[in-house]
Design a protein around this motif. Structure first.
Motif, PDB file in Angstrom:
ATOM      1  N   GLU A   1       0.883  -1.168   0.000  1.00 58.16           N
ATOM      2  CA  GLU A   1       0.000   0.000   0.000  1.00 58.16           C
ATOM      3  C   GLU A   1       0.920   1.217   0.000  1.00 58.16           C
ATOM      4  O   GLU A   1       1.855   1.287   0.800  1.00 58.16           O
ATOM      5  N   MET A   2       0.715   2.164  -0.911  1.00 56.45           N
ATOM      6  CA  MET A   2       1.593   3.327  -1.015  1.00 56.45           C
ATOM      7  C   MET A   2       0.770   4.593  -0.817  1.00 56.45           C
ATOM      8  O   MET A   2      -0.051   4.952  -1.667  1.00 56.45           O
ATOM      9  N   LEU A   3       1.003   5.257   0.299  1.00 53.35           N
ATOM     10  CA  LEU A   3       0.260   6.463   0.638  1.00 53.35           C
ATOM     11  C   LEU A   3       1.215   7.645   0.755  1.00 53.35           C
ATOM     12  O   LEU A   3       2.374   7.487   1.104  1.00 53.35           O
ATOM     13  N   GLU A   4       0.684   8.820   0.475  1.00 52.93           N
ATOM     14  CA  GLU A   4       1.457  10.051   0.584  1.00 52.93           C
ATOM     15  C   GLU A   4       0.677  11.022   1.464  1.00 52.93           C
ATOM     16  O   GLU A   4      -0.533  11.185   1.297  1.00 52.93           O
ATOM     17  N   ILE A   5       1.379  11.646   2.390  1.00 48.73           N
ATOM     18  CA  ILE A   5       0.781  12.719   3.183  1.00 48.73           C
ATOM     19  C   ILE A   5       1.340  14.027   2.642  1.00 48.73           C
ATOM     20  O   ILE A   5       2.553  14.239   2.629  1.00 48.73           O
TER      21      ILE A   5
ATOM     22  N   GLU B   1      -1.108  10.375 -10.662  1.00 49.72           N
ATOM     23  CA  GLU B   1       0.084  11.092 -11.120  1.00 49.72           C
ATOM     24  C   GLU B   1      -0.259  12.439 -11.735  1.00 49.72           C
ATOM     25  O   GLU B   1       0.585  13.317 -11.840  1.00 49.72           O
ATOM     26  N   THR B   2      -1.523  12.619 -12.156  1.00 48.16           N
ATOM     27  CA  THR B   2      -1.906  13.889 -12.784  1.00 48.16           C
ATOM     28  C   THR B   2      -2.928  14.659 -11.967  1.00 48.16           C
ATOM     29  O   THR B   2      -3.196  15.808 -12.244  1.00 48.16           O
ATOM     30  N   ASP B   3      -3.487  14.024 -10.970  1.00 47.31           N
ATOM     31  CA  ASP B   3      -4.567  14.637 -10.213  1.00 47.31           C
ATOM     32  C   ASP B   3      -4.350  14.356  -8.737  1.00 47.31           C
ATOM     33  O   ASP B   3      -4.105  13.224  -8.360  1.00 47.31           O
ATOM     34  N   GLU B   4      -4.440  15.375  -7.931  1.00 44.13           N
ATOM     35  CA  GLU B   4      -4.279  15.147  -6.497  1.00 44.13           C
ATOM     36  C   GLU B   4      -5.453  14.358  -5.928  1.00 44.13           C
ATOM     37  O   GLU B   4      -5.349  13.766  -4.880  1.00 44.13           O
ATOM     38  N   GLY B   5      -6.578  14.318  -6.657  1.00 35.34           N
ATOM     39  CA  GLY B   5      -7.695  13.461  -6.290  1.00 35.34           C
ATOM     40  C   GLY B   5      -8.312  13.764  -4.948  1.00 35.34           C
ATOM     41  O   GLY B   5      -7.949  14.699  -4.258  1.00 35.34           O
ATOM     42  N   THR B   6      -9.261  12.927  -4.596  1.00 32.45           N
ATOM     43  CA  THR B   6      -9.946  13.053  -3.317  1.00 32.45           C
ATOM     44  C   THR B   6      -9.087  12.431  -2.233  1.00 32.45           C
ATOM     45  O   THR B   6      -8.654  11.289  -2.373  1.00 32.45           O
ATOM     46  N   PRO B   7      -8.825  13.161  -1.178  1.00 30.42           N
ATOM     47  CA  PRO B   7      -8.014  12.583  -0.105  1.00 30.42           C
ATOM     48  C   PRO B   7      -8.737  11.404   0.545  1.00 30.42           C
ATOM     49  O   PRO B   7      -9.965  11.355   0.583  1.00 30.42           O
TER      50      PRO B   7
ATOM     51  N   GLU C   1      -6.151   3.066   9.642  1.00 30.56           N
ATOM     52  CA  GLU C   1      -6.387   2.571   8.283  1.00 30.56           C
ATOM     53  C   GLU C   1      -6.853   3.677   7.352  1.00 30.56           C
ATOM     54  O   GLU C   1      -7.685   4.502   7.709  1.00 30.56           O
ATOM     55  N   ALA C   2      -6.317   3.668   6.137  1.00 27.62           N
ATOM     56  CA  ALA C   2      -6.757   4.584   5.083  1.00 27.62           C
ATOM     57  C   ALA C   2      -7.897   3.890   4.345  1.00 27.62           C
ATOM     58  O   ALA C   2      -7.679   2.923   3.617  1.00 27.62           O
ATOM     59  N   VAL C   3      -9.108   4.362   4.547  1.00 25.50           N
ATOM     60  CA  VAL C   3     -10.297   3.728   3.978  1.00 25.50           C
ATOM     61  C   VAL C   3     -10.313   3.896   2.463  1.00 25.50           C
ATOM     62  O   VAL C   3     -10.186   5.001   1.951  1.00 25.50           O
ATOM     63  N   GLY C   4     -10.446   2.790   1.754  1.00 21.73           N
ATOM     64  CA  GLY C   4     -10.535   2.823   0.303  1.00 21.73           C
ATOM     65  C   GLY C   4      -9.203   2.785  -0.422  1.00 21.73           C
ATOM     66  O   GLY C   4      -9.162   2.892  -1.648  1.00 21.73           O
TER      67      GLY C   4
END
Length: 109
Positions: free
Chosen positions: A35-39, A53-59, A66-69
């Protein structure tokens, strides 16, 4: 060149997996997932999600520890983990600062 802590930890995990499976004589099977997460800016992003890589997306929402989803990819060897790490590194948020043109001001988990 000295191996970094990430390389050594990955190798140790796969060596331990092999040892457990061999010592149990086939009675136990160990599976590993990445699992690769970025804060970044106090928000958690999933670096394995397509389009990150192109969109910061929904956090992601954090519940407990746990990071849900978030996406978890199964891996069977060290090479697969390093391939995922390389892809995640390319997807990290990198922005210029006064002292560095390509600074990563985020934390990778």
């Amino acid at each position: 060149a000295n191996e970094g802590i990430i390389s050594r930890a990955i190798r140790k995990l796969f060596n331990s997996k092999r040892d457990i499976e061999e010592l149990s004589r086939g009675e136990r099977s160990v599976s590993l997932n990445v699992e690769m997460l970025e804060i970044y800016n106090e928000q958690v992003r999933d670096l394995l999600r397509a389009g990150s890589e192109t969109d910061e997306g929904t956090p992601l929402k954090i519940v407990g520890s746990e990071a849900v989803g978030s996406i978890r990819k199964p891996v069977t060897c060290e090479a697969e983990v390093f391939k995922i790490l390389k892809m995640a590194q390319r997807r990290r948020c990198v922005k210029a600062t006064q002292s560095n043109a390509t600074s990563s001001r985020s934390h990778l988990l």
